[in-house]
Structure formats: structure tokens, C-alpha cells
Write a protein that holds these residues in place. Structure first.
Motif, PDB file in Angstrom:
ATOM      1  N   CYS A 167     -15.473  -6.412  -1.131  1.00  0.00           N
ATOM      2  CA  CYS A 167     -15.269  -4.981  -1.337  1.00  0.00           C
ATOM      3  C   CYS A 167     -13.772  -4.745  -1.466  1.00  0.00           C
ATOM      4  N   VAL A 168     -13.344  -4.420  -2.660  1.00  0.00           N
ATOM      5  CA  VAL A 168     -11.918  -4.214  -2.939  1.00  0.00           C
ATOM      6  C   VAL A 168     -11.673  -2.716  -3.107  1.00  0.00           C
ATOM      7  N   VAL A 169     -10.828  -2.160  -2.234  1.00  0.00           N
ATOM      8  CA  VAL A 169     -10.434  -0.760  -2.329  1.00  0.00           C
ATOM      9  C   VAL A 169      -9.068  -0.700  -2.989  1.00  0.00           C
ATOM     10  N   SER A 170      -8.972   0.060  -4.061  1.00  0.00           N
ATOM     11  CA  SER A 170      -7.689   0.228  -4.744  1.00  0.00           C
ATOM     12  C   SER A 170      -7.257   1.678  -4.625  1.00  0.00           C
ATOM     13  N   THR A 171      -5.993   1.887  -4.333  1.00  0.00           N
ATOM     14  CA  THR A 171      -5.424   3.227  -4.251  1.00  0.00           C
ATOM     15  C   THR A 171      -4.284   3.322  -5.255  1.00  0.00           C
ATOM     16  N   SER A 172      -4.146   4.498  -5.841  1.00  0.00           N
ATOM     17  CA  SER A 172      -3.094   4.704  -6.828  1.00  0.00           C
ATOM     18  C   SER A 172      -2.542   6.112  -6.661  1.00  0.00           C
ATOM     19  N   THR A 173      -1.228   6.233  -6.542  1.00  0.00           N
ATOM     20  CA  THR A 173      -0.595   7.550  -6.407  1.00  0.00           C
ATOM     21  C   THR A 173      -0.364   8.139  -7.785  1.00  0.00           C
ATOM     22  N   THR A 174      -0.664   9.416  -7.909  1.00  0.00           N
ATOM     23  CA  THR A 174      -0.520  10.085  -9.206  1.00  0.00           C
ATOM     24  C   THR A 174       0.939  10.363  -9.550  1.00  0.00           C
ATOM     25  N   THR A 175       1.813  10.313  -8.551  1.00  0.00           N
ATOM     26  CA  THR A 175       3.230  10.621  -8.802  1.00  0.00           C
ATOM     27  C   THR A 175       4.005   9.387  -9.252  1.00  0.00           C
ATOM     28  N   THR A 176       3.736   8.226  -8.652  1.00  0.00           N
ATOM     29  CA  THR A 176       4.513   7.017  -8.975  1.00  0.00           C
ATOM     30  C   THR A 176       3.673   5.938  -9.637  1.00  0.00           C
ATOM     31  N   ASN A 177       2.354   6.150  -9.712  1.00  0.00           N
ATOM     32  CA  ASN A 177       1.433   5.136 -10.252  1.00  0.00           C
ATOM     33  C   ASN A 177       1.486   3.822  -9.478  1.00  0.00           C
ATOM     34  N   GLU A 178       1.953   3.899  -8.242  1.00  0.00           N
ATOM     35  CA  GLU A 178       1.957   2.713  -7.393  1.00  0.00           C
ATOM     36  C   GLU A 178       0.521   2.384  -6.976  1.00  0.00           C
ATOM     37  N   LYS A 179       0.127   1.117  -7.149  1.00  0.00           N
ATOM     38  CA  LYS A 179      -1.230   0.710  -6.811  1.00  0.00           C
ATOM     39  C   LYS A 179      -1.203  -0.220  -5.606  1.00  0.00           C
ATOM     40  N   ARG A 180      -2.164  -0.011  -4.731  1.00  0.00           N
ATOM     41  CA  ARG A 180      -2.355  -0.887  -3.570  1.00  0.00           C
ATOM     42  C   ARG A 180      -3.797  -1.361  -3.557  1.00  0.00           C
ATOM     43  N   TYR A 181      -3.983  -2.560  -3.045  1.00  0.00           N
ATOM     44  CA  TYR A 181      -5.321  -3.114  -2.929  1.00  0.00           C
ATOM     45  C   TYR A 181      -5.501  -3.662  -1.519  1.00  0.00           C
ATOM     46  N   PHE A 182      -6.696  -3.565  -1.027  1.00  0.00           N
ATOM     47  CA  PHE A 182      -7.063  -4.306   0.179  1.00  0.00           C
ATOM     48  C   PHE A 182      -8.527  -4.693   0.065  1.00  0.00           C
ATOM     49  N   THR A 183      -8.850  -5.815   0.677  1.00  0.00           N
ATOM     50  CA  THR A 183     -10.150  -6.460   0.448  1.00  0.00           C
ATOM     51  C   THR A 183     -10.871  -6.705   1.767  1.00  0.00           C
ATOM     52  N   TYR A 184     -12.157  -6.396   1.756  1.00  0.00           N
ATOM     53  CA  TYR A 184     -13.059  -6.750   2.859  1.00  0.00           C
ATOM     54  C   TYR A 184     -14.154  -7.669   2.302  1.00  0.00           C
ATOM     55  N   ALA A 185     -14.572  -8.617   3.113  1.00  0.00           N
ATOM     56  CA  ALA A 185     -15.705  -9.467   2.754  1.00  0.00           C
ATOM     57  C   ALA A 185     -16.886  -9.072   3.626  1.00  0.00           C
ATOM     58  N   MET A 186     -18.043  -8.847   3.006  1.00  0.00           N
ATOM     59  CA  MET A 186     -19.239  -8.498   3.765  1.00  0.00           C
ATOM     60  C   MET A 186     -19.910  -9.780   4.234  1.00  0.00           C
ATOM     61  N   VAL A 187     -19.993  -9.931   5.549  1.00  0.00           N
ATOM     62  CA  VAL A 187     -20.602 -11.105   6.155  1.00  0.00           C
ATOM     63  C   VAL A 187     -21.740 -10.625   7.048  1.00  0.00           C
ATOM     64  N   ASP A 188     -22.968 -10.871   6.621  1.00  0.00           N
ATOM     65  CA  ASP A 188     -24.160 -10.416   7.361  1.00  0.00           C
ATOM     66  C   ASP A 188     -24.105  -8.919   7.620  1.00  0.00           C
ATOM     67  N   GLY A 189     -23.678  -8.175   6.610  1.00  0.00           N
ATOM     68  CA  GLY A 189     -23.651  -6.725   6.718  1.00  0.00           C
ATOM     69  C   GLY A 189     -22.441  -6.158   7.422  1.00  0.00           C
ATOM     70  N   GLU A 190     -21.531  -7.005   7.908  1.00  0.00           N
ATOM     71  CA  GLU A 190     -20.347  -6.533   8.612  1.00  0.00           C
ATOM     72  C   GLU A 190     -19.106  -6.803   7.764  1.00  0.00           C
ATOM     73  N   PRO A 191     -18.249  -5.777   7.576  1.00  0.00           N
ATOM     74  CA  PRO A 191     -17.023  -5.994   6.797  1.00  0.00           C
ATOM     75  C   PRO A 191     -15.975  -6.752   7.598  1.00  0.00           C
ATOM     76  N   VAL A 192     -15.391  -7.757   6.984  1.00  0.00           N
ATOM     77  CA  VAL A 192     -14.327  -8.551   7.601  1.00  0.00           C
ATOM     78  C   VAL A 192     -13.074  -8.408   6.735  1.00  0.00           C
ATOM     79  N   PHE A 193     -11.997  -7.910   7.326  1.00  0.00           N
ATOM     80  CA  PHE A 193     -10.770  -7.666   6.568  1.00  0.00           C
ATOM     81  C   PHE A 193     -10.188  -8.987   6.100  1.00  0.00           C
TER      82      PHE A 193
END
Length: 587
Positions: free
Chosen positions: A399-425
Motif C-alpha cells: 500500500c503506497v500512499v503518495s502526497t503532493s503539495t499543490t503549491t510546490t508540487n513536492e511529492k512524498r511516498y510511504f509504503t506499508y506491506a499488508m501481512v495477514d491483514g495487518e499493515p507493516v510500515f
């Protein structure tokens, strides 16, 4: 608020805001806040139900009547509350009226250790199925909700401490039908189902303090922290800077500093010397009392949100517009939150915030305007959100969440892996397996959220190899191989059977041919001697017949010579027959 509401609130240790007393502000706009949080956190309906004993009933009824009368989002016309005389009501499906004014909180429909207890629905998010008809409902006498309340009460009473009560006393009750039955329609046609859940989430209350009120607020804050048994400020930044409001600056050696003037130096702001101080917060594993007393306005992460909300409220046409239009969705922060003792902790989770202003209504000759006194922030914990969004049986998703600011177009990503229904950062970047990028499925998380944000949020799901191992199957291949094997086996069986039958047929034909040849041989070998014997016997018979004819015509004295001659001929004929038979056999 009228005197009854103030008296009720003060009896529980709360006071309404005025010019000299901080800061238990009434959070107006609950419905808008809860609805926004519900859209993001996947909770469809939020309910606030205060609990109190029978001796507080009359005070609460007075408070409730005043609250309903002054809340523009509530119309109690024709509701059970109104039908029973503007009283708390309960339901009993075995009575003709279905509802009754609950004057004592008595429970008769199930056994309970908590008689005369009220748990009254005071605030609720409305929907197509949930309406003001559910307000003022005492749910404790109801067998569907009452046992949940008893469990939570017992759990809290038996908890070792405050944190244990917070962590361990959530309860998921049974499912109810929608629409909710009511006196006007006690048995509605069910069109949906819903579960009641009690879930602890992160909320922050920040109070806005102008510079001329700073010292007064610090005095109040010290008194509040000292008197609140759930707060231990030992070793917190607040204590380290001398029990003062503090701010952070990662470019100075101490990381924190006592904020004496509210000056902002790390980003441009139109609101210098403003304080937005974290006064109340729900604690968790990652959020501790270390965040209390923090002025978030000088922080570049939070400050622009504060500026936006201030500008939005000030520009709003009226009080209601300020409530409806000035929510703000913030960018994501790392957890645990950095602090002076650990300025760069190892990130184990991510969290975002929804800020909504606490706006008081001020009536002026020109009309009703909103006056902002603080903000309430609801935290969106990504682990909790993903654990509710993804079924527990799912394994092998990134599960990859991406964020982007409308003012600077700076993008950030962070990833979780689903393991038996539980997210692991996994980390603060896009860490999905690129081999499976073609299977990506994305959703815009803020598409329907009634909030303003300079940050966009997109959640993308990617499968991993383990996902395909779970959902891929060799069954078709194995079935095909099995079918081919069965067909080949059947062919082999039929071939063996055919060969066996052919061999048996050949064997029987050989036996039959042997029999025929034997019969032919025997027929030839026996027929010749037998014909000889037959002819001989026929001649013998003819000779004997001739002798008998002669005997009848021969005188007695001539019989003896005749018999001797006849027997001699017979013996000779017999010898001839035997000789011919032997000759035939020899041939």
C-alpha cells in the motif's frame, strides 16, 4: 448556553469560555467535524453518548433542551424526544407506545449490574438512515446496546490505569438494521445493516492565544496540568523549558526553546506573535504528554494550516460559513513524533491531521459572525486506516500512499506491506515491487472529503509475489494432467483388454481348429475300419439269414453238416473282417 447547561457542565469539572477563563471551549460544529472525519476514516456514523446516574438526570435534561434549541443542525420536531415531552426516552417493543419517558433509567429487558444508569445519545452524525429521532435516546435499557455499555464500564473500572482503560476497553457490538426502528415506524423494511463500534482515535485541541494573553494562559496551563491526574509532565519539553509554552527549531542545538513571543522565523506568515498551543490531546503509543504545551504555529508543518484557517474564518460571510468551509487537511508526519530526547526517532508509522476551527458565534448589529478560539485536530493514523480498509485475510499487498503539495508540487511516498491483514510500515518511499506495477489500483482519498487541502492524497495498491502465490492456483494444469493421465490409463486398460481378448480369441480359434483337425483325423482313421466292420457284419448277417432259411428247408439228418459248414464260413468271414479292420487301422 443557559444557566442549566453551565451548571451541568461545571458539575463535571468543565466551564464555558469567557474573556478571563480558559479554555474548555464548547466544540461547536461537531456534526461537520465528525462527518469529515467519517469520510476519511471509514466510520459512517459517530455517536457521543454521555453517561450519568439518576441524580444528574434533571440537570442533563435542562442542558439537553438548551443544546437542541441552539444547535442549527438539529430539528427535533416530531421526534420521540418531543413526543414524550422533551424528555430522555427509552424503547420497549412490548409496550403499545413502543417508547416511554425514561424517568429512572431502570433496566427490565436483560440482567444488568448497572441499574438507573443513563447513556444518552447527545450528538450523532446524521445520514439517510440515522436522523434526529435517535437523539435523547437512553441506550442502556436496550438489550442490543446495554451489555456493551456494561462491558465498557466494568473494563474501565477494572483497568490498572488510564492508559490501560484507553487501550483495552473498546467493544464491537452486534449488528443493527437500517433504517433504525422508531415510534412512527417500529418495523421498517430493512435496507442496510450497521455495527456499533467504540474506537479510540487521536484528537488534539489547540487553543489560540494572542500575545497579550500569553502569561495568563501559561498560568492557567500550569494549573491545569498540575490538577489533571492523567497528565505527567515530568521530563517533557514543557518542563525542560521552565514550564513554559515551547516551540521547536531543528537548526538550534537544543531543538526546543521557550516561546516567549510567538515569533515565526522558518516560513513567511501574516500572523506573527500568534500562539496555537496544544492543550488537550488523546495519548497513544506514539503521542505522549511531550506534545502538550507545544506552540505549533511557528512550525512550517502546522503553521500554514493555522494561517489558512484564520484567514478562512475571518473572510467567511457568517458564523455558519466559517463552520462549513474552514476545515483543512494537513500533510503527513512521522511517528513517533520527534522530541528533544530523540530528535530523529526511527519511523514506524505515518499520521495526517484534519484541522477544523472551534468557532464561537458572535451576534453583531450587522449579523452573526464567527470568532475562532482554537482548532480541533483529528489524526488519521495510516496503520489504523489501512487495517480497516483491507480485509484481514488479505496478504501480500503493498500500500503506497503518495502526497503532493499543490503549491510546490513536492511529492512524498510511504509504503506499508499488508501481512495477514495487518499493515507493516516499510519506509518513506515507494517500495513496491516494480515487477507488478501493471496491476496497480489507485484511489484519490480526498476526492469527496469536505475539507480544503494544499496536499493531495492517493492510495495505490500493488500485489507482491506472495499475493499471487495465495490467489494463483495450479488446479487447471493439475486437472488437465490428471485428465490426460486418466485417459491414457483408460486407453492402456482398453489396449491390454483388447490384446487379452485377441489372444484369447486366437487361442480359442486354435483350439477349435485343432478339434476340427482331430475330428477330421479321427473320422478318417475310424471310419475306414468301421466301414470294414460294418460291411463284414452286414455280410455275416446275410450269411446267417441264408443259413436260417436253409435250416427251415433241410431235413434233420442233414442239419449237422450244414451247421458245421455254416460256422466254418462264419469263422472265416470273421477272420476276414478282423484282417480288413487291422489293415484299415494300419493305414
Amino acid at each position: 448556553m443557559n444557566d442549566g447547561a453551565a451548571t451541568f457542565a461545571k458539575s463535571y469539572g468543565y466551564a464555558f469560555p469567557n474573556e478571563t477563563y480558559w479554555p474548555f471551549v464548547n466544540i461547536n460544529g461537531f456534526y461537520d467535524t465528525a462527518t469529515t472525519l467519517a469520510r476519511v476514516s471509514s466510520v459512517d456514523s459517530l455517536i457521543f453518548a454521555p453517561m450519568f446516574r439518576q441524580d444528574k438526570r434533571d440537570e442533563f435534561v435542562t442542558f439537553m433542551a438548551d443544546y437542541f434549541a441552539n444547535e442549527p443542525a438539529i430539528d427535533m420536531t416530531g421526534t420521540p424526544y418531543q413526543l414524550v415531552g422533551n424528555q430522555i426516552y427509552s424503547i420497549n417493543p412490548f409496550t403499545p407506545t413502543y417508547i416511554y419517558p425514561d424517568m429512572d433509567g431502570a433496566v427490565t429487558l436483560y440482567p444488568t449490574p448497572n441499574q438507573n444508569l443513563y447513556s444518552v445519545t447527545l450528538q450523532i452524525t446524521f445520514s439517510e438512515d440515522v436522523t434526529p429521532a435517535q437523539l435523547a435516546f437512553n441506550s442502556h435499557p436496550d438489550p442490543l446496546f446495554g451489555p456493551s455499555i456494561d462491558f465498557i464500564l466494568a473494563c474501565v473500572d477494572n483497568s490498572a490505569d488510564y492508559q490501560a482503560a484507553l487501550n483495552n476497553c473498546a467493544f464491537f457490538s452486534n449488528t443493527v438494521t437500517l433504517p433504525v426502528p422508531n415510534p412512527m415506524n417500529p418495523t421498517p423494511t430493512t435496507t442496510n445493516i450497521a455495527g456499533e463500534s467504540v474506537v479510540s482515535r487521536q484528537f488534539d485541541l489547540c487553543t489560540y492565544v494572542p500575545p497579550n494573553k500569553r502569561d495568563e494562559f501559561v498560568t492557567f496551563m500550569n494549573g491545569y496540568f498540575a490538577s489533571e491526574p492523567t497528565i505527567d509532565m515530568t521530563g517533557t519539553p514543557f518542563q525542560l523549558v521552565g514550564n513554559q509554552i515551547y516551540s521547536i527549531n531543528p537548526f538550534i542545538p537544543t531543538y526546543i526553546y521557550p516561546d516567549m513571543d510567538g515569533a515565526v522565523t522558518l516560513y513567511p506568515t501574516p500572523n506573527q506573535n500568534l500562539y496555537s498551543v496544544t492543550l488537550q490531546i488523546t495519548f497513544s503509543e506514539d503521542v505522549t504528554p511531550a506534545q502538550l504545551g507545544f506552540n505549533c504555529h511557528p512550525d512550517p508543518l502546522f503553521g500554514p494550516s493555522v494561517d489558512f484557517i484564520l484567514a478562512c474564518v475571518n473572510k467567511s460571510a457568517d458564523y455558519q460559513a466559517a463552520l462549513n468551509n474552514c476545515a483543512f487537511f494537513l500533510n503527513t508526519i512521522t511517528l513517533p513524533v520527534p522530541n528533544p530526547m530523540n530528535p530523529t526517532p526511527t519511523t514506524t508509522n505515518m499520521q495526517a491531521f484534519i484541522f477544523r476551527p472551534i468557532v464561537l458565534e458572535r451576534v453583531t448589529p450587522e449579523g452573526s459572525v464567527g470568532v475562532i478560539v482554537g482548532t480541533v485536530a483529528g489524526a488519521i493514523n495510516w496503520k489504523i486506516l489501512l487495517s480497516k480498509a483491507v480485509p484481514t485475510y488479505v496478504n501480500g499487498l503493498d500500500c503506497v500512499v503518495s502526497t503532493s503539495t499543490t503549491t510546490t508540487n513536492e511529492k512524498r511516498y510511504f509504503t506499508y506491506a499488508m501481512v495477514d491483514g495487518e499493515p507493516v510500515f516499510q519506509g518513506e518511499s515507494d517500495l513496491h515491487d516494480p515487477e507488478y506495477s501493471e496491476y496497480a489500483r489507485s484511489v484519490d482519498l480526498l476526492q469527496d472529503a469536505a475539507v480544503t487541502s494544499f496536499v493531495s492524497y492517493e492510495l495505490t495498491f500493488y500485489p507482491r509475489r506472495s499475493y499471487f502465490r495465495v490467489y494463483q492456483t495450479n488446479a487447471p494444469l493439475m486437472t488437465t494432467i490428471g485428465a490426460v493421465v486418466i485417459i491414457l490409463f483408460c486407453c492402456l486398460v482398453f489396449f491390454i483388454y483388447d490384446v487379452s481378448i485377441s489372444r484369447e480369441s486366437s487361442r480359442k480359434e486354435l483350439v477349435l481348429e485343432t478339434k476340427r483337425r482331430f475330428v477330421r483325423f479321427i473320422s478318417h482313421e475310424i471310419r475306414t475300419p468301421m466301414n470294414t466292420v460294418r460291411l463284414g457284419l452286414k455280410l455275416l448277417g446275410m450269411e446267417m439269414e441264408a443259413v436260417f432259411n436253409q435250416l427251415e428247408m433241410t431235413p434233420a439228418h442233414q442239419l449237422v453238416p450244414l451247421l458245421v459248414e455254416s460256422f466254418t464260413n462264419w469263422i472265416q468271414l470273421t477272420d476276414d473282417i478282423l484282417g480288413n479292420g487291422d489293415s484299415a487301422v494300419d493305414v
